[in-house]
Scaffold this motif. Structure first.
Motif, PDB file in Angstrom:
ATOM      1  N   ALA B  32      -5.141  19.502  14.148  1.00 41.07           N
ATOM      2  CA  ALA B  32      -5.163  18.066  13.871  1.00 41.07           C
ATOM      3  C   ALA B  32      -5.945  17.813  12.607  1.00 41.07           C
ATOM      4  N   ARG B  33      -5.538  16.772  11.919  1.00 41.44           N
ATOM      5  CA  ARG B  33      -6.350  16.313  10.795  1.00 41.44           C
ATOM      6  C   ARG B  33      -7.691  15.902  11.351  1.00 41.44           C
ATOM      7  N   VAL B  34      -8.746  16.187  10.619  1.00 47.45           N
ATOM      8  CA  VAL B  34     -10.055  15.737  11.062  1.00 47.45           C
ATOM      9  C   VAL B  34     -10.008  14.217  11.147  1.00 47.45           C
ATOM     10  N   SER B  35     -10.511  13.675  12.227  1.00 44.16           N
ATOM     11  CA  SER B  35     -10.484  12.214  12.308  1.00 44.16           C
ATOM     12  C   SER B  35     -11.460  11.673  11.280  1.00 44.16           C
ATOM     13  N   PHE B  36     -11.219  10.450  10.799  1.00 43.93           N
ATOM     14  CA  PHE B  36     -12.061   9.925   9.726  1.00 43.93           C
ATOM     15  C   PHE B  36     -13.475   9.666  10.226  1.00 43.93           C
ATOM     16  N   ASP B  37     -13.602   9.536  11.546  1.00 47.38           N
ATOM     17  CA  ASP B  37     -14.886   9.069  12.028  1.00 47.38           C
ATOM     18  C   ASP B  37     -15.879  10.172  12.326  1.00 47.38           C
ATOM     19  N   VAL B  38     -16.575  10.575  11.305  1.00 48.92           N
ATOM     20  CA  VAL B  38     -17.729  11.423  11.526  1.00 48.92           C
ATOM     21  C   VAL B  38     -18.861  10.445  11.835  1.00 48.92           C
ATOM     22  N   GLU B  39     -19.593  10.725  12.883  1.00 45.72           N
ATOM     23  CA  GLU B  39     -20.650   9.779  13.227  1.00 45.72           C
ATOM     24  C   GLU B  39     -21.872   9.951  12.338  1.00 45.72           C
ATOM     25  N   ALA B  40     -22.522   8.832  12.071  1.00 45.08           N
ATOM     26  CA  ALA B  40     -23.758   8.880  11.280  1.00 45.08           C
ATOM     27  C   ALA B  40     -24.882   9.429  12.144  1.00 45.08           C
ATOM     28  N   GLN B  41     -25.598  10.416  11.594  1.00 48.76           N
ATOM     29  CA  GLN B  41     -26.753  10.950  12.314  1.00 48.76           C
ATOM     30  C   GLN B  41     -27.920  11.024  11.349  1.00 48.76           C
ATOM     31  N   ALA B  42     -29.065  10.519  11.800  1.00 47.95           N
ATOM     32  CA  ALA B  42     -30.248  10.583  10.940  1.00 47.95           C
ATOM     33  C   ALA B  42     -30.681  12.040  10.797  1.00 47.95           C
ATOM     34  N   VAL B  43     -31.133  12.399   9.616  1.00 45.90           N
ATOM     35  CA  VAL B  43     -31.621  13.752   9.375  1.00 45.90           C
ATOM     36  C   VAL B  43     -33.119  13.659   9.077  1.00 45.90           C
ATOM     37  N   ASP B  44     -33.908  14.506   9.753  1.00 49.07           N
ATOM     38  CA  ASP B  44     -35.353  14.496   9.518  1.00 49.07           C
ATOM     39  C   ASP B  44     -35.633  14.752   8.042  1.00 49.07           C
ATOM     40  N   PRO B  45     -36.667  14.080   7.516  1.00 51.07           N
ATOM     41  CA  PRO B  45     -36.981  14.248   6.077  1.00 51.07           C
ATOM     42  C   PRO B  45     -37.113  15.712   5.668  1.00 51.07           C
ATOM     43  N   GLU B  46     -37.729  16.544   6.548  1.00 49.97           N
ATOM     44  CA  GLU B  46     -37.916  17.946   6.136  1.00 49.97           C
ATOM     45  C   GLU B  46     -36.617  18.749   6.190  1.00 49.97           C
ATOM     46  N   LYS B  47     -35.578  18.154   6.830  1.00 50.59           N
ATOM     47  CA  LYS B  47     -34.293  18.856   6.919  1.00 50.59           C
ATOM     48  C   LYS B  47     -33.304  18.407   5.843  1.00 50.59           C
ATOM     49  N   ILE B  48     -33.717  17.467   4.999  1.00 54.15           N
ATOM     50  CA  ILE B  48     -32.805  16.927   3.979  1.00 54.15           C
ATOM     51  C   ILE B  48     -32.301  18.027   3.044  1.00 54.15           C
ATOM     52  N   GLU B  49     -33.230  18.880   2.619  1.00 53.44           N
ATOM     53  CA  GLU B  49     -32.829  19.966   1.714  1.00 53.44           C
ATOM     54  C   GLU B  49     -31.778  20.854   2.375  1.00 53.44           C
ATOM     55  N   HIS B  50     -31.993  21.138   3.649  1.00 47.43           N
ATOM     56  CA  HIS B  50     -31.062  21.956   4.417  1.00 47.43           C
ATOM     57  C   HIS B  50     -29.683  21.280   4.478  1.00 47.43           C
ATOM     58  N   GLU B  51     -29.691  19.952   4.675  1.00 45.81           N
ATOM     59  CA  GLU B  51     -28.433  19.213   4.770  1.00 45.81           C
ATOM     60  C   GLU B  51     -27.690  19.262   3.442  1.00 45.81           C
ATOM     61  N   LYS B  52     -28.436  19.161   2.342  1.00 43.94           N
ATOM     62  CA  LYS B  52     -27.815  19.253   1.016  1.00 43.94           C
ATOM     63  C   LYS B  52     -27.223  20.645   0.803  1.00 43.94           C
ATOM     64  N   GLN B  53     -27.919  21.649   1.317  1.00 43.47           N
ATOM     65  CA  GLN B  53     -27.419  23.023   1.188  1.00 43.47           C
ATOM     66  C   GLN B  53     -26.132  23.210   2.011  1.00 43.47           C
ATOM     67  N   ARG B  54     -26.108  22.607   3.196  1.00 44.10           N
ATOM     68  CA  ARG B  54     -24.877  22.676   4.016  1.00 44.10           C
ATOM     69  C   ARG B  54     -23.694  22.082   3.267  1.00 44.10           C
ATOM     70  N   PHE B  55     -23.953  20.969   2.584  1.00 41.54           N
ATOM     71  CA  PHE B  55     -22.897  20.325   1.806  1.00 41.54           C
ATOM     72  C   PHE B  55     -22.440  21.261   0.681  1.00 41.54           C
ATOM     73  N   GLU B  56     -23.397  21.835  -0.034  1.00 38.19           N
ATOM     74  CA  GLU B  56     -23.060  22.766  -1.120  1.00 38.19           C
ATOM     75  C   GLU B  56     -22.233  23.940  -0.578  1.00 38.19           C
ATOM     76  N   ASP B  57     -22.618  24.473   0.559  1.00 34.97           N
ATOM     77  CA  ASP B  57     -21.875  25.597   1.148  1.00 34.97           C
ATOM     78  C   ASP B  57     -20.441  25.196   1.479  1.00 34.97           C
ATOM     79  N   ALA B  58     -20.304  23.990   2.019  1.00 37.56           N
ATOM     80  CA  ALA B  58     -18.966  23.524   2.404  1.00 37.56           C
ATOM     81  C   ALA B  58     -18.094  23.340   1.162  1.00 37.56           C
ATOM     82  N   VAL B  59     -18.695  22.808   0.100  1.00 34.05           N
ATOM     83  CA  VAL B  59     -17.937  22.620  -1.151  1.00 34.05           C
ATOM     84  C   VAL B  59     -17.511  23.989  -1.684  1.00 34.05           C
ATOM     85  N   ARG B  60     -18.434  24.937  -1.605  1.00 40.21           N
ATOM     86  CA  ARG B  60     -18.111  26.271  -2.112  1.00 40.21           C
ATOM     87  C   ARG B  60     -16.948  26.891  -1.327  1.00 40.21           C
TER      88      ARG B  60
END
Lengths: 89, 594
Positions: B32-60
């Motif tokens: 199935a196509r991914v549904s458009f609705d990814v839910e918003a989830q707060a990310v702890d301030p110390e995990k922000i860098e990790h979240e940015k890295q996850r995004f970079e990995d996915a783009v790669r």
């Protein structure tokens, strides 16, 4: 800074393929590049930006260049618009 | 839950169009196509860098997917088809995408998936507000990119992850999806939508993955893990078959594998009846990249090269004369010494008009040669391109949707003028290219003698001919039952066409789907058809029938077909005939499983 008005001449308008041609051409130059349409301005080096113009055949756009090679960039950009991106007009 | 409801249906059959022959048996994977609705989830301030890295990995990972897709598309379908994916690749690092997502994650302290979705949907909304339907649809490219990234974010690792050795069931797949799936070793696929000439169908054939399109309801009948059978020959999807059905399909699968082996030996044998009549076998094609399939399947040239694909590819409005000439030259070059038959652009009907023109009744409207004669700016460049390419080898030209002799005459004036122009320009070309017409409207069959005097060959298009003779839209489920390509009225028109052609000594080719219906093959030979042209993968089976019969037998069968008043009875009769005569082809027949 230089500005120039151009018209979209190809039948299908600025869809994905022409947008990628515009960005590729712009990226060969140092100058900053913006496109204005109906009071909306986008960065011409962004393919998503160009696509969001949703410019159809006949649309008038203002090309804005700013930088050391702005003159050359304008000439190159005008040429691909005039050619209708190699598509049918 | 919906899933339990779905799996309760045992042995249900979905009917679609088989676009890549073969039998696949295995567990379903509902894609199935991914549904458009990814839910918003707060990310702890110390995990922000990790979240940015996850995004970079996915783009790669998305970049890696796209590089693969671009390479295979270029190889199988050509540079033009690859441009759209090259553009998608640019989007991944675009200034309006990558830095905006990063900024969104940082400023809102929110998960990457939600950030991607928010940024992309903002851009999509702008595009979707366009007045041009075509440009609105291009927002799908942004959606593709969004889905690709989100899929990687979710799965953690690996591509458009489908299970290995599964059968993919989807609403719609792209050629790119099939490429990635085939590298994961999928067995087959079935789609709710799509047509036989879409990119994804062509890619499935090129990769040898059994496939069905246009099932309408496959995704609602199947759940991941169901045992399914994809019958790419009959165009059927069987869900959770009972043991007998399953056993029958296993036998069928083995027989098909054996037949494919035999076909390799058949490749070099002549297409000839037992009483010594040769029937030419040619291929229907739309892309140069399919040409290797000609030799593999024993095709002697191209009986129908559809040029719409070039025109509509990736939504480009139209390629230039130079681009067309280059493309046609390459085709002719690869097919020589055999002939290539180019059909003039056949727009309208069920095919999209690039000029955005809409009609209430397109099948009776502005289509085929009618458009081309009204639009010399489309016709003349194509004719020049074909003529220029003809210097490379034997070429024929075919006019679509002709209804009146005046259209042939008007075309010939343009054709002569175009040749004059090229002569003046000193461009070499073949000045004796045979000009033929499609026989797909009853008026041409009824006046076949008149047309035969003025053209060099006929090519019968049975899909449209049947629709027009029986006044039935085969895409309309309410009346699709009436659609019968073996209807005596259709066969009568084929006979009239053949008789008129042979009276003046011009050949008749048949390029419709009827050629792939093995029940029809003996009948068509009996009616006098000289050449059968079909998608290359069907040619070995057709040849097997031809080599197992006498033409005199075909004549007898044609007589019987022409007076048949019971289609069911006649089909049954032909099935038995095939079983007796052409060992091993019966299961190739179209039609619902009994």
């Amino acid at each position: 800074m230089i500005e120039k008005e151009v018209t979209v001449t190809n039948r299908a308008g600025l869809h994905t393929r022409p947008a990628s041609m515009i960005v590729r051409t712009a990226s060969q130059f140092q100058s900053e590049f913006f496109i204005q349409k109906d009071g909306y301005e986008i960065n011409g080096k962004s393919i998503i930006g160009v696509m969001t113009l949703a410019a159809e055949q006949g649309a008038t756009l203002t090309l804005v260049f700013e930088g050391s090679d702005e003159q050359e960039a304008l000439v190159a950009m005008e040429a691909i618009f005039e050619d209708g991106f190699g598509e049918v007009k | 839950m919906m899933d339990s409801q779905k799996t309760s249906e045992e042995g249900t059959v979905s009917k679609g169009i088989g676009v890549s022959p073969g039998i696949a048996i295995g567990p379903a994977y509902l894609y199935a196509r991914v549904s458009f609705d990814v839910e918003a989830q707060a990310v702890d301030p110390e995990k922000i860098e990790h979240e940015k890295q996850r995004f970079e990995d996915a783009v790669r990972k998305a970049e890696r997917d796209l590089h693969k897709i671009i390479a295979v598309t270029r190889e199988k379908l050509g540079e033009d088809s690859a441009t759209i994916f090259e553009a998608q690749l640019m989007m991944l690092r675009d200034q309006a995408m990558y830095p905006e997502v990063i900024a969104f994650i940082e400023s809102k302290g929110i998960n990457a998936g939600y950030a991607v979705q928010s940024v992309m949907s903002k851009h999509r909304q702008v595009m979707e507000a366009s007045d041009s339907e075509y440009l609105r649809e291009r927002s799908n490219d942004l959606l593709d990119i969004q889905d690709r990234i989100i899929r990687h974010l979710r799965r953690g690792r690996i591509l458009s992850a489908v299970d290995e050795n599964s059968i993919v069931i989807a609403e719609n797949l792209t050629a790119a999806d099939i490429i990635l799936f085939s590298r994961r070793g999928i067995l087959g696929c079935a789609m709710d939508f799509g047509g036989p000439t879409s990119h994804v169908s062509i890619m499935a054939r090129a990769l040898g993955v059994p496939a069905i399109v246009s099932t309408h309801n496959a995704t609602s009948k199947v759940s991941t893990g169901d045992l399914v059978v994809v019958d790419g020959i009959r165009g059927e999807l069987i869900v959770n078959p009972d043991e007998d059905t399953l056993a029958a399909y296993r036998v069928k699968q083995e027989r098909y594998a054996r037949l494919q082996q035999q076909d390799r030996q058949l490749m070099d044998l002549p297409s000839e009846t037992l009483d010594g009549h040769s029937i030419e076998l040619q291929a229907n094609l739309e892309l140069r990249e399919e040409i290797p399939l000609l030799e593999e399947n024993g095709a002697k040239g191209i009986g129908l090269f559809r040029t719409e694909m070039l025109l509509l590819m990736e939504g480009r409005a139209l390629v230039t004369e130079e681009e067309q000439a280059l493309e046609y030259s390459k085709v002719i070059d690869a097919v020589t010494p055999h002939t290539t038959t180019f059909r003039v652009l056949d727009l309208g009907g069920d095919k999209l008009l690039p000029m955005g023109h809409r009609e209430h009744n397109p099948f009776l409207g502005w289509r085929g040669i009618r458009i081309m004669l009204d639009k010399p700016e489309l016709l003349v460049p194509q004719l020049k391109a074909i003529l220029r390419a003809s210097a490379k080898g034997p070429t024929r030209i075919l006019l679509p949707m002709v209804t009146q002799i005046s259209e042939v005459r008007r075309f010939k004036e343009v054709w002569a003028d175009t040749m004059d122009t090229l002569t003046r320009e000193g461009v070499p070309f073949d000045s004796d290219i045979p000009v033929g017409v499609m026989v797909e409207v009853p008026s041409v069959a009824l006046q076949a003698r008149l047309f035969a005097e003025e053209v060099d060959f006929f090519s019968i298009g049975t899909n449209d001919l049947t629709q027009y003779v029986l006044a039935v839209d085969r895409g309309n489920d309410m009346v699709a039952e009436i659609y019968d390509e073996l209807h005596p009225a259709v066969l009568q028109l084929i006979r009239m066409t053949c008789d008129a052609a042979h009276a003046v000594g011009i050949p008749v080719s048949l390029c419709g789907e009827l050629a792939t219906n093995l029940r029809a093959v003996p009948v068509l030979l009996g009616l006098g058809v000289d050449t059968l042209s079909a998608s290359p993968v069907y040619l070995p089976a057709i040849k097997r029938v031809i080599r197992a019969m006498k033409r005199t037998e075909g004549e007898g069968l044609a007589e019987r077909a022409l007076v048949s008043s019971d289609p069911e009875e006649f089909r049954g009769f032909m099935d038995r005939w095939l079983e007796e005569h052409a060992c091993g082809v019966s299961f190739f027949l179209e039609g619902p499983a009994d």
